[in-house]
Design a protein around this motif. Sequence first.
Motif, PDB file in Angstrom:
ATOM      1  N   GLU A  57      47.671  47.880  31.792  1.00 58.85           N
ATOM      2  CA  GLU A  57      47.619  47.691  33.239  1.00 58.85           C
ATOM      3  C   GLU A  57      48.831  46.852  33.624  1.00 58.85           C
ATOM      4  O   GLU A  57      49.101  45.823  33.001  1.00 58.85           O
ATOM      5  CB  GLU A  57      46.334  46.941  33.641  1.00 58.85           C
ATOM      6  N   ARG A  58      49.553  47.298  34.634  1.00 61.88           N
ATOM      7  CA  ARG A  58      50.729  46.538  35.071  1.00 61.88           C
ATOM      8  C   ARG A  58      50.269  45.364  35.927  1.00 61.88           C
ATOM      9  O   ARG A  58      49.573  45.524  36.910  1.00 61.88           O
ATOM     10  CB  ARG A  58      51.682  47.417  35.870  1.00 61.88           C
ATOM     11  N   ILE A  59      50.657  44.174  35.500  1.00 66.40           N
ATOM     12  CA  ILE A  59      50.391  42.951  36.254  1.00 66.40           C
ATOM     13  C   ILE A  59      51.719  42.228  36.369  1.00 66.40           C
ATOM     14  O   ILE A  59      52.226  41.683  35.374  1.00 66.40           O
ATOM     15  CB  ILE A  59      49.315  42.077  35.577  1.00 66.40           C
ATOM     16  N   GLY A  60      52.309  42.256  37.556  1.00 65.61           N
ATOM     17  CA  GLY A  60      53.647  41.703  37.740  1.00 65.61           C
ATOM     18  C   GLY A  60      54.643  42.513  36.928  1.00 65.61           C
ATOM     19  O   GLY A  60      54.691  43.731  37.017  1.00 65.61           O
ATOM     20  N   HIS A  61      55.411  41.830  36.099  1.00 63.46           N
ATOM     21  CA  HIS A  61      56.397  42.506  35.252  1.00 63.46           C
ATOM     22  C   HIS A  61      55.870  42.757  33.845  1.00 63.46           C
ATOM     23  O   HIS A  61      56.599  43.227  32.988  1.00 63.46           O
ATOM     24  CB  HIS A  61      57.688  41.668  35.177  1.00 63.46           C
ATOM     25  N   ARG A  62      54.620  42.422  33.626  1.00 61.58           N
ATOM     26  CA  ARG A  62      54.005  42.604  32.301  1.00 61.58           C
ATOM     27  C   ARG A  62      53.063  43.785  32.300  1.00 61.58           C
ATOM     28  O   ARG A  62      52.484  44.130  33.314  1.00 61.58           O
ATOM     29  CB  ARG A  62      53.185  41.366  31.927  1.00 61.58           C
ATOM     30  N   MET A  63      52.922  44.361  31.135  1.00 63.17           N
ATOM     31  CA  MET A  63      51.910  45.392  30.928  1.00 63.17           C
ATOM     32  C   MET A  63      50.847  44.777  30.034  1.00 63.17           C
ATOM     33  O   MET A  63      51.110  44.437  28.880  1.00 63.17           O
ATOM     34  CB  MET A  63      52.536  46.621  30.279  1.00 63.17           C
ATOM     35  N   VAL A  64      49.676  44.602  30.587  1.00 68.64           N
ATOM     36  CA  VAL A  64      48.577  43.949  29.869  1.00 68.64           C
ATOM     37  C   VAL A  64      47.719  45.022  29.202  1.00 68.64           C
ATOM     38  O   VAL A  64      47.258  45.957  29.860  1.00 68.64           O
ATOM     39  CB  VAL A  64      47.733  43.099  30.841  1.00 68.64           C
ATOM     40  N   PRO A  65      47.509  44.915  27.877  1.00 67.85           N
ATOM     41  CA  PRO A  65      46.716  45.922  27.174  1.00 67.85           C
ATOM     42  C   PRO A  65      45.252  45.900  27.591  1.00 67.85           C
ATOM     43  O   PRO A  65      44.682  44.841  27.859  1.00 67.85           O
ATOM     44  CB  PRO A  65      46.851  45.548  25.699  1.00 67.85           C
ATOM     45  N   THR A  66      44.657  47.085  27.636  1.00 65.86           N
ATOM     46  CA  THR A  66      43.226  47.197  27.897  1.00 65.86           C
ATOM     47  C   THR A  66      42.464  46.826  26.625  1.00 65.86           C
ATOM     48  O   THR A  66      43.052  46.693  25.550  1.00 65.86           O
ATOM     49  CB  THR A  66      42.851  48.644  28.298  1.00 65.86           C
ATOM     50  N   ALA A  67      41.164  46.704  26.764  1.00 67.37           N
ATOM     51  CA  ALA A  67      40.322  46.402  25.595  1.00 67.37           C
ATOM     52  C   ALA A  67      40.471  47.495  24.544  1.00 67.37           C
ATOM     53  O   ALA A  67      40.539  47.211  23.340  1.00 67.37           O
ATOM     54  CB  ALA A  67      38.864  46.247  26.022  1.00 67.37           C
TER      55      ALA A  67
END
Length: 92
Positions: A57-67
């Motif tokens: 999931e894109r949060i700002g400039h980061r891509m945060v991995p899902t569970a």
Amino acid sequence: MNRNDLRSVDLNLLVVFEALIQECNVSRAAARLSLGQPAVSGALVRLRKLFDDPLFERIGHRMVPTARALKAAQILGPVLDSVCTVLACKRV
């Protein structure tokens, strides 16, 4: 999925997945793999279809991995290490 189903999977996608997990950024993952950003973005589209999950999931400039991505990454790291070990084995 059984082993025969692996014939339809591009296993190079798993290397891209690992780089994305470690970098949390498409551009940095692309640089790490010596690929263009569009190639890694395309691979991410295919990975999302393969896993049937957004994976990041894109949060700002980061891509945060899902569970699901985090769980897959825990399993995938040792698997890729094992593949490297097998391929490095020399015939005796």
